[in-house]
Structure formats: C-alpha cells, structure tokens
Enzyme design. Structure first.
Site, PDB file in Angstrom:
ATOM      1  N   ASN A 100       0.844  -1.194   0.000  1.00 26.95           N
ATOM      2  CA  ASN A 100       0.000   0.000   0.000  1.00 26.95           C
ATOM      3  C   ASN A 100       0.881   1.246   0.000  1.00 26.95           C
ATOM      4  O   ASN A 100       1.749   1.384   0.865  1.00 26.95           O
ATOM      5  CB  ASN A 100      -0.891   0.008   1.242  1.00 26.95           C
ATOM      6  N   GLN A 152      -2.271   2.752   3.193  1.00 22.37           N
ATOM      7  CA  GLN A 152      -1.013   2.696   3.961  1.00 22.37           C
ATOM      8  C   GLN A 152      -1.232   3.306   5.346  1.00 22.37           C
ATOM      9  O   GLN A 152      -1.781   4.397   5.473  1.00 22.37           O
ATOM     10  CB  GLN A 152       0.105   3.443   3.224  1.00 22.37           C
ATOM     11  N   HIS A 199       6.914  -1.092   2.980  1.00 22.09           N
ATOM     12  CA  HIS A 199       6.860  -2.518   3.329  1.00 22.09           C
ATOM     13  C   HIS A 199       5.984  -3.269   2.345  1.00 22.09           C
ATOM     14  O   HIS A 199       5.060  -2.714   1.759  1.00 22.09           O
ATOM     15  CB  HIS A 199       6.336  -2.719   4.753  1.00 22.09           C
TER      16      HIS A 199
HETATM   17  P1  5GP Z   1      -0.070  -0.847   5.835  1.00 24.12           P
HETATM   18  O1  5GP Z   1      -1.545  -0.610   6.049  1.00 24.12           O
HETATM   19  O2  5GP Z   1       0.731   0.392   6.154  1.00 24.12           O
HETATM   20  O3  5GP Z   1       0.226  -1.410   4.479  1.00 24.12           O
HETATM   21  O4  5GP Z   1       0.321  -1.990   6.840  1.00 24.12           O
HETATM   22  C1  5GP Z   1       0.859  -1.771   8.104  1.00 24.12           C
HETATM   23  C2  5GP Z   1       0.917  -3.095   8.800  1.00 24.12           C
HETATM   24  O5  5GP Z   1       1.755  -2.966   9.932  1.00 24.12           O
HETATM   25  C3  5GP Z   1      -0.437  -3.607   9.296  1.00 24.12           C
HETATM   26  O6  5GP Z   1      -0.748  -4.839   8.663  1.00 24.12           O
HETATM   27  C4  5GP Z   1      -0.231  -3.765  10.791  1.00 24.12           C
HETATM   28  O7  5GP Z   1      -0.859  -4.906  11.328  1.00 24.12           O
HETATM   29  C5  5GP Z   1       1.283  -3.841  10.938  1.00 24.12           C
HETATM   30  N1  5GP Z   1       1.769  -3.367  12.213  1.00 24.12           N
HETATM   31  C6  5GP Z   1       1.416  -2.200  12.818  1.00 24.12           C
HETATM   32  N2  5GP Z   1       2.065  -2.094  13.994  1.00 24.12           N
HETATM   33  C7  5GP Z   1       2.834  -3.198  14.123  1.00 24.12           C
HETATM   34  C8  5GP Z   1       3.743  -3.654  15.150  1.00 24.12           C
HETATM   35  O8  5GP Z   1       3.954  -3.015  16.167  1.00 24.12           O
HETATM   36  N3  5GP Z   1       4.356  -4.834  14.918  1.00 24.12           N
HETATM   37  C9  5GP Z   1       4.143  -5.569  13.794  1.00 24.12           C
HETATM   38  N4  5GP Z   1       4.813  -6.724  13.678  1.00 24.12           N
HETATM   39  N5  5GP Z   1       3.297  -5.178  12.824  1.00 24.12           N
HETATM   40  C10 5GP Z   1       2.645  -4.007  12.987  1.00 24.12           C
END
Ligand code: 5GP
Length: 137
Positions: free
Chosen positions: A84, A91, A97
């Site tokens: 994302n 995101q 990531h």
């Molecule tokens: P995005 O929505 O930015 O693509 O995804 C962010 C991801 O980071 C989410 O799937 C969320 O569960 C993960 N995430 C957020 N905080 C933490 C954390 O403290 N540890 C881990 N391992 N994952 C996290």
C-alpha cells in the site's frame, strides 16, 4: 520515527523471520492470515516512489525467498503480495513494506476490484499507454 524503525532497532519486540544488512522481514502483528509477513527495507523510505533501484532489486529477492519459505512452511497453494502506497491506498505505517499474505481456503481475506473494461475504447488504452511510457523518461 515509525514503529518499523523501532522494530529494526530492537526497541520493540517482533518475530523476525529474515534479516540482512538492507532488509528485514517479520510477522505482521495482525496476522490477517496465518504467516502474514512484512518485508521491509531497513532504510526508512516512505513508499515505492522513493525506492532506489538497488534496494528495490534486493528487496524483491528477499520477497521471493521468504515467499518460498512460507509456501514450504505452510504447504501453501496461494499467496498474495500486497504493498500500500499512500493513505488513499490504505497505507498506515509510512515506512515502505511489502505484505506477504498466505492464502487458505475460506480465509476471509478480501481484495476487490471491479472490471471497468467496457468504459475504455482502444484509443483510451493507447492514450494511457503513451502517457505511462512518456512519464518514464
Ligand atoms: P499498511 O496498512 O501500512 O500497508 O500496513 C501496516 C501493517 O503494519 C499492518 O498490517 C499492521 O498490522 C502492521 N503493524 C502495525 N504495527 C505493528 C507492530 O507493532 N508490529 C508488527 N509486527 N506489525 C505491525
């Protein structure tokens, strides 16, 4: 500093499944499906638009390596690779990531897209193609 930098610096705990000088991979805390893993460059690029070629190339090697490990570990028949970029795209953590999301029958994971093909003429496609090609220089 984002939560991922804290993970990289071991300031908060995580379950790391791969690490080298440039890239780290750890289990996503949400476990959208079993084995849901994030592959992250250590340098805090915000999104794909900031990535340099070397990091991108190495990162994708790691994506392939960990994807194969997930396939073997969980006997997978399917895996989605999701990234994302920007709040509009979902995101939430602004450190680049890639999500590796193992797929299982009836796993409740949804990715919905609607086919808009009927709204585009051949000329529309040609225009889009030209715009994208021209934007690469
Ligand atoms: P995005 O929505 O930015 O693509 O995804 C962010 C991801 O980071 C989410 O799937 C969320 O569960 C993960 N995430 C957020 N905080 C933490 C954390 O403290 N540890 C881990 N391992 N994952 C996290």
């Amino acid at each position: 500093m984002t939560i991922f930098e804290k993970i990289i610096k071991r300031e908060i705990p995580s379950y790391i499944v791969y690490e080298d000088d440039l890239v780290i991979a750890f289990l996503d805390i949400s476990q959208v499906t079993k084995g849901h893993t994030l592959v992250v460059p250590k340098k805090p690029y915000v999104n794909v638009f900031e990535l340099d070629d070397n990091t991108a190339a190495h990162l994708f090697k790691v994506v392939v390596k960990v994807s194969k490990a997930l396939k073997k570990a969980f006997n997978l028949e399917g895996l989605n690779i999701v990234n994302n970029n920007g709040k509009l795209a979902g995101q939430a953590v602004f450190h680049y990531h890639i999500h590796l999301i193992p797929r299982y029958p009836n796993d409740d994971f949804l990715m919905k897209g609607v086919n808009h093909n009927s709204e585009y003429t051949k000329e529309d496609f040609l225009k889009l193609k030209e715009l994208i090609i021209n934007a690469q220089s």
